[in-house]
Design an enzyme around this catalytic site. Structure first.
Site, PDB file in Angstrom:
ATOM      1  N   ILE A   1       0.835  -1.198   0.000  1.00 31.98           N
ATOM      2  CA  ILE A   1       0.000   0.000   0.000  1.00 31.98           C
ATOM      3  C   ILE A   1       0.872   1.252   0.000  1.00 31.98           C
ATOM      4  CG2 ILE A   1      -1.554   1.393   1.422  1.00 31.98           C
ATOM      5  CD1 ILE A   1      -3.050  -0.761  -0.020  1.00 31.98           C
TER       6      ILE A   1
ATOM      7  N   VAL B   1       2.698   1.627  -3.406  1.00 30.39           N
ATOM      8  CA  VAL B   1       1.836   2.099  -4.489  1.00 30.39           C
ATOM      9  C   VAL B   1       1.444   3.556  -4.274  1.00 30.39           C
ATOM     10  CG1 VAL B   1      -0.476   1.851  -5.489  1.00 30.39           C
ATOM     11  CG2 VAL B   1       0.969  -0.168  -5.159  1.00 30.39           C
ATOM     12  N   GLU B   2       1.112   3.897  -3.043  1.00 31.47           N
ATOM     13  CA  GLU B   2       0.571   5.230  -2.775  1.00 31.47           C
ATOM     14  C   GLU B   2       1.626   6.333  -2.845  1.00 31.47           C
ATOM     15  OE1 GLU B   2      -2.432   6.206  -2.453  1.00 31.47           O
ATOM     16  OE2 GLU B   2      -3.539   4.317  -2.220  1.00 31.47           O
ATOM     17  N   THR B   3       2.766   6.136  -2.202  1.00 28.98           N
ATOM     18  CA  THR B   3       3.705   7.260  -2.055  1.00 28.98           C
ATOM     19  C   THR B   3       5.182   6.882  -2.161  1.00 28.98           C
ATOM     20  OG1 THR B   3       3.875   7.033   0.359  1.00 28.98           O
ATOM     21  CG2 THR B   3       2.088   8.407  -0.486  1.00 28.98           C
TER      22      THR B   3
ATOM     23  N   TYR C   1      -6.119  -1.330  -9.167  1.00 23.56           N
ATOM     24  CA  TYR C   1      -5.365  -0.958  -7.972  1.00 23.56           C
ATOM     25  C   TYR C   1      -5.170  -2.165  -7.063  1.00 23.56           C
ATOM     26  CZ  TYR C   1      -4.257   1.320  -3.531  1.00 23.56           C
ATOM     27  OH  TYR C   1      -3.661   1.699  -2.351  1.00 23.56           O
TER      28      TYR C   1
END
Length: 327
Positions: free
Chosen positions: A118, A121-123, A309
């Protein structure tokens, strides 16, 4: 980082809108937000002052109108996220925060590779958290994006509550074009519901404290029903003709594996017949991949409502786990 934010209150208060209108405090829909927040103990003058400092950003409207999940097929989307650099960054983060990740698994039942995927992928583990003021993003979308204005106006209200609870100036925090914040990109309602103080310092700092960020992501998954030890997807064997309308009909599983078997869709591996699943076709230029998304796949989509996603998170988590197991 929150302590640093508090020292910036004066600077934030001196900011003024450069918009041609009086400010978002004069927007026809502003009273909806004002009435909602007044019922929660906010002073109207304070709400109007903050809204008057929010700035419209056309680039936010442009970005939200063309999300990657709508523009790309699975193969194109996969290339963005399943790549060695991101995996290497995950392993670096694992080595630095192994104890915290294992503690989060013990407390919440969510494996480290899912939390790592997570954040990756996010940051990229806090490297790219967004450069928009959250106040500008949520005001722009809440007042000037009719398609989802009600949702984002609600998020703006929750952002006021977040800022009050955490003792920060609303004009200081930064995030994505959609108002998502920190390592795990929580929107304000998610922060209020799921962010945790995982290091016991009396602050929920998902911006600058990886310990709180790890605990918060794990808590999010636990609260959405993550089932420890269960698979995320199953590969399938298509036995005979399969109706094309069965694919990608929804994110939430509705039929059991037994019912899918009766339709000629057979799950590979040891998965119970009473497990609910949704049938997916993941398309790429190299051909189609067929999967049954199980309960934990659906849980991942509660973080971002996209099968692309969720599948990227799944594949990245598997690649990370392989690297961790190598020692």
């Amino acid at each position: 980082m929150l302590k640093r934010f508090k020292t910036m209150v004066l600077a934030g208060c001196l900011a003024v809108s450069t918009a041609s209108f009086a400010g978002y405090e004069a927007h026809p829909r502003a009273q909806i937000l004002i009435d909602d927040l007044k019922a929660d103990g906010f002073e109207e003058s304070y709400i109007r002052d903050v809204l008057g400092r929010a700035k419209y950003q056309q680039s936010i409207i442009d970005a939200i109108s063309r999300p990657a999940e709508r523009r790309l097929n699975w193969g194109e989307y996969r290339e963005i996220f399943i790549e060695q650099r991101r995996i290497n960054q995950a392993i670096q983060f694992w080595k630095e925060h192994k104890e915290t990740l294992l503690r989060a698994e013990e407390v919440y039942g969510v494996p480290p590779e899912i939390v790592l995927a997570i954040m990756g992928v996010e940051t990229r583990f806090g490297r790219i958290t967004g450069n928009y003021r959250v106040l500008d993003a949520l005001s722009t979308l809440g007042f000037d994006y009719p398609k989802r204005a009600d949702f984002f106006l609600g998020q703006l209200g929750d952002y006021f509550r977040l800022a009050r609870q955490e003792g920060v100036e609303p004009g200081v925090l930064k995030g994505s074009y959609a108002g998502a914040m920190g390592y795990g990109q929580f929107i304000p309602s998610s922060f209020l519901a799921y962010a945790v103080d995982f290091d016991g310092d009396q602050q929920r700092d998902i911006w600058g404290n990886p310990v709180d960020a790890i605990g918060s992501v794990a808590n999010y998954f636990a609260r959405h029903g993550w089932r420890a030890g269960e698979p995320i997807v199953s590969d399938v064997l298509l036995n005979g003709s399969v109706d094309s309308e069965w694919f990608n009909q929804g994110l939430k599983p509705e039929l059991t594996l037994g019912e899918w078997r009766q339709r000629g869709v057979i799950a590979k591996g040891e998965v119970a017949d009473d497990q609910l699943a949704t049938l997916m076709r993941m398309s790429s230029d190299q051909g189609d991949q067929y999967l049954l998304g199980l309960h934990n796949f659906y849980v991942i989509t509660r973080y971002n409502h996209s099968r692309l996603y969720a599948n990227a998170v799944r594949e990245l988590s598997e690649a990370i786990r392989l690297e961790i197991n190598k020692g």
